[in-house]
Design a protein around this motif. Structure first.
Motif, PDB file in Angstrom:
ATOM      1  N   HIS A 112       0.815  -1.225   0.000  1.00  0.00           N
ATOM      2  CA  HIS A 112       0.000   0.000   0.000  1.00  0.00           C
ATOM      3  C   HIS A 112       0.836   1.255   0.000  1.00  0.00           C
ATOM      4  N   TYR A 113       2.136   1.050  -0.004  1.00  0.00           N
ATOM      5  CA  TYR A 113       3.041   2.191  -0.001  1.00  0.00           C
ATOM      6  C   TYR A 113       2.809   3.057  -1.229  1.00  0.00           C
ATOM      7  N   LYS A 114       2.804   4.346  -1.025  1.00  0.00           N
ATOM      8  CA  LYS A 114       2.681   5.265  -2.157  1.00  0.00           C
ATOM      9  C   LYS A 114       3.880   6.199  -2.126  1.00  0.00           C
ATOM     10  N   GLU A 115       4.272   6.636  -3.307  1.00  0.00           N
ATOM     11  CA  GLU A 115       5.457   7.500  -3.403  1.00  0.00           C
ATOM     12  C   GLU A 115       5.376   8.696  -2.465  1.00  0.00           C
ATOM     13  N   GLU A 116       4.162   9.217  -2.306  1.00  0.00           N
ATOM     14  CA  GLU A 116       4.040  10.423  -1.476  1.00  0.00           C
ATOM     15  C   GLU A 116       4.340  10.163   0.008  1.00  0.00           C
ATOM     16  N   ASN A 117       4.405   8.872   0.392  1.00  0.00           N
ATOM     17  CA  ASN A 117       4.799   8.564   1.774  1.00  0.00           C
ATOM     18  C   ASN A 117       6.289   8.790   1.998  1.00  0.00           C
ATOM     19  N   ALA A 118       7.053   8.753   0.916  1.00  0.00           N
ATOM     20  CA  ALA A 118       8.508   8.810   1.063  1.00  0.00           C
ATOM     21  C   ALA A 118       8.919  10.126   1.707  1.00  0.00           C
ATOM     22  N   GLY A 119       9.840  10.000   2.630  1.00  0.00           N
ATOM     23  CA  GLY A 119      10.421  11.198   3.218  1.00  0.00           C
ATOM     24  C   GLY A 119       9.500  11.971   4.135  1.00  0.00           C
ATOM     25  N   LYS A 120       8.482  11.323   4.700  1.00  0.00           N
ATOM     26  CA  LYS A 120       7.727  12.020   5.746  1.00  0.00           C
ATOM     27  C   LYS A 120       8.701  12.337   6.867  1.00  0.00           C
ATOM     28  N   LYS A 121       8.584  13.551   7.374  1.00  0.00           N
ATOM     29  CA  LYS A 121       9.515  13.943   8.425  1.00  0.00           C
ATOM     30  C   LYS A 121       9.137  13.278   9.752  1.00  0.00           C
ATOM     31  N   LEU A 122      10.145  13.000  10.547  1.00  0.00           N
ATOM     32  CA  LEU A 122       9.908  12.383  11.851  1.00  0.00           C
ATOM     33  C   LEU A 122      10.763  13.055  12.910  1.00  0.00           C
ATOM     34  N   ILE A 123      10.132  13.385  14.011  1.00  0.00           N
ATOM     35  CA  ILE A 123      10.881  13.730  15.217  1.00  0.00           C
ATOM     36  C   ILE A 123      10.588  12.637  16.220  1.00  0.00           C
ATOM     37  N   LEU A 124      11.665  12.029  16.697  1.00  0.00           N
ATOM     38  CA  LEU A 124      11.567  10.918  17.631  1.00  0.00           C
ATOM     39  C   LEU A 124      12.029  11.470  18.975  1.00  0.00           C
ATOM     40  N   ALA A 125      11.102  11.600  19.924  1.00  0.00           N
ATOM     41  CA  ALA A 125      11.449  12.245  21.199  1.00  0.00           C
ATOM     42  C   ALA A 125      11.384  11.231  22.339  1.00  0.00           C
ATOM     43  N   PHE A 126      12.431  11.205  23.151  1.00  0.00           N
ATOM     44  CA  PHE A 126      12.460  10.314  24.308  1.00  0.00           C
ATOM     45  C   PHE A 126      12.543  11.131  25.591  1.00  0.00           C
ATOM     46  N   THR A 127      11.930  10.618  26.647  1.00  0.00           N
ATOM     47  CA  THR A 127      12.132  11.181  27.989  1.00  0.00           C
ATOM     48  C   THR A 127      12.632  10.048  28.882  1.00  0.00           C
ATOM     49  N   GLN A 128      13.436  10.405  29.863  1.00  0.00           N
ATOM     50  CA  GLN A 128      14.003   9.357  30.731  1.00  0.00           C
ATOM     51  C   GLN A 128      14.335   9.903  32.104  1.00  0.00           C
ATOM     52  N   GLY A 129      14.412   8.979  33.071  1.00  0.00           N
ATOM     53  CA  GLY A 129      14.786   9.358  34.427  1.00  0.00           C
ATOM     54  C   GLY A 129      16.276   9.586  34.575  1.00  0.00           C
ATOM     55  N   VAL A 157      16.218  13.880  17.132  1.00  0.00           N
ATOM     56  CA  VAL A 157      15.934  12.842  18.130  1.00  0.00           C
ATOM     57  C   VAL A 157      16.253  13.419  19.519  1.00  0.00           C
ATOM     58  N   PRO A 158      15.395  14.314  20.016  1.00  0.00           N
ATOM     59  CA  PRO A 158      15.684  14.882  21.337  1.00  0.00           C
ATOM     60  C   PRO A 158      15.492  13.852  22.451  1.00  0.00           C
ATOM     61  N   VAL A 159      16.419  13.893  23.399  1.00  0.00           N
ATOM     62  CA  VAL A 159      16.333  13.020  24.583  1.00  0.00           C
ATOM     63  C   VAL A 159      16.284  13.947  25.802  1.00  0.00           C
ATOM     64  N   VAL A 160      15.158  13.938  26.497  1.00  0.00           N
ATOM     65  CA  VAL A 160      15.023  14.784  27.691  1.00  0.00           C
ATOM     66  C   VAL A 160      15.305  13.899  28.898  1.00  0.00           C
ATOM     67  N   ALA A 161      16.443  14.163  29.544  1.00  0.00           N
ATOM     68  CA  ALA A 161      16.942  13.285  30.610  1.00  0.00           C
ATOM     69  C   ALA A 161      16.744  13.926  31.983  1.00  0.00           C
ATOM     70  N   GLY A 162      16.946  13.107  33.015  1.00  0.00           N
ATOM     71  CA  GLY A 162      16.952  13.631  34.388  1.00  0.00           C
ATOM     72  C   GLY A 162      15.575  13.900  34.953  1.00  0.00           C
ATOM     73  N   LEU A 163      14.597  13.067  34.559  1.00  0.00           N
ATOM     74  CA  LEU A 163      13.220  13.331  34.987  1.00  0.00           C
ATOM     75  C   LEU A 163      12.781  12.391  36.108  1.00  0.00           C
ATOM     76  N   ARG A 164      13.728  12.087  37.005  1.00  0.00           N
ATOM     77  CA  ARG A 164      13.361  11.214  38.137  1.00  0.00           C
ATOM     78  C   ARG A 164      12.534  11.974  39.158  1.00  0.00           C
ATOM     79  N   THR A 165      12.955  13.173  39.457  1.00  0.00           N
ATOM     80  CA  THR A 165      12.274  13.909  40.526  1.00  0.00           C
ATOM     81  C   THR A 165      11.544  15.150  40.037  1.00  0.00           C
ATOM     82  N   GLU A 166      11.945  15.676  38.878  1.00  0.00           N
ATOM     83  CA  GLU A 166      11.220  16.847  38.379  1.00  0.00           C
ATOM     84  C   GLU A 166      10.548  16.499  37.059  1.00  0.00           C
TER      85      GLU A 166
END
Ligand code: FMN
Length: 193
Positions: A112-129, A157-166
């Motif tokens: 079902h892939y269509k050419e217009e799917n190619a190159g969709k932008k992605l931001i992959l964001a992680f949060t962690q303790g 690919v932002p990684v937001v770290a140090g979220l154990r207490t805040e």
């Protein structure tokens, strides 16, 4: 430009949702149309491995809320996918979401892939303790590569770290940083990661 966000955290108002929504806010301020989803509001079942998506013309045959995401993704120029780090990896919710993309995304995986799917932008964001944002870098690089194989144009690919207490929200310096990542989606050039 249309940008959709998916927070794959069970905490609807947790760090991951906040980060995803801040990025969407930055994109919206630059004129993007945005839509935000939370896994906590949706019923998205795991892939069954039935390969019906390869046999018929209907795409994924599981009749659940992922069908709404497929429809939104087809119209979107960019996806902001957020996940908390659970046991050194993406959450189970994020993995289920990613597996379900099998039915839709790359020509190597989907008829079902269509050419217009190619190159969709992605931001992959992680949060962690853990306070070290590089603590899970091997996994994060691997995951970025996997999304590139799915033919996403991974912008950041932002990684937001140090979220154990805040909470992420309490970190005032993050507000502008996350919004800037969102506005970069709309701008011609992506920022340095
Ligand atoms: C089940 C579970 C596993 C976790 N595993 C990790 C981990 O391996 N490394 C880490 O740094 N933080 C870990 N955390 C902390 C979360 O990644 C962190 O608090 C995150 O910001 C939570 O996001 P949320 O507010 O969107 O739920 C874990 C939290 C939970 C509940």
């Amino acid at each position: 430009m249309k940008v959709i966000g998916y927070s794959a955290s069970p905490r609807k108002e947790g760090n991951t949702a906040w980060v995803v929504n801040k990025i969407l806010e930055g994109a919206h301020e630059q004129g993007a149309e945005t839509q935000s989803w939370s896994s906590s509001d949706l019923e998205i079942k795991p892939c069954r491995g039935c390969l019906a998506c390869h046999k018929g013309a209907r795409g994924c045959v599981i009749n659940d809320d992922m069908q709404d995401i497929y429809a939104a993704l087809a119209q979107a120029d960019a996806l902001v996918l957020g996940s908390p780090i659970y046991m050194g990896q993406m959450s189970g919710q994020a993995k289920i979401f990613t597996d379900r993309l099998f039915a839709q995304i790359s020509p190597r995986f989907s008829p079902h892939y269509k050419e217009e799917n190619a190159g969709k932008k992605l931001i992959l964001a992680f949060t962690q303790g853990n306070p070290d944002p590089g603590r899970f870098q091997v996994y994060i690089d691997y995951t970025k590569h996997m999304f590139q194989l799915l033919e996403f144009d991974v912008i950041a690919v932002p990684v937001v770290a140090g979220l154990r207490t805040e909470s992420a929200q309490e970190r005032t310096e993050l507000h502008a940083v996350m919004k800037e990542i969102g506005s970069s989606l709309v701008a011609e050039r992506a920022p340095e990661e």
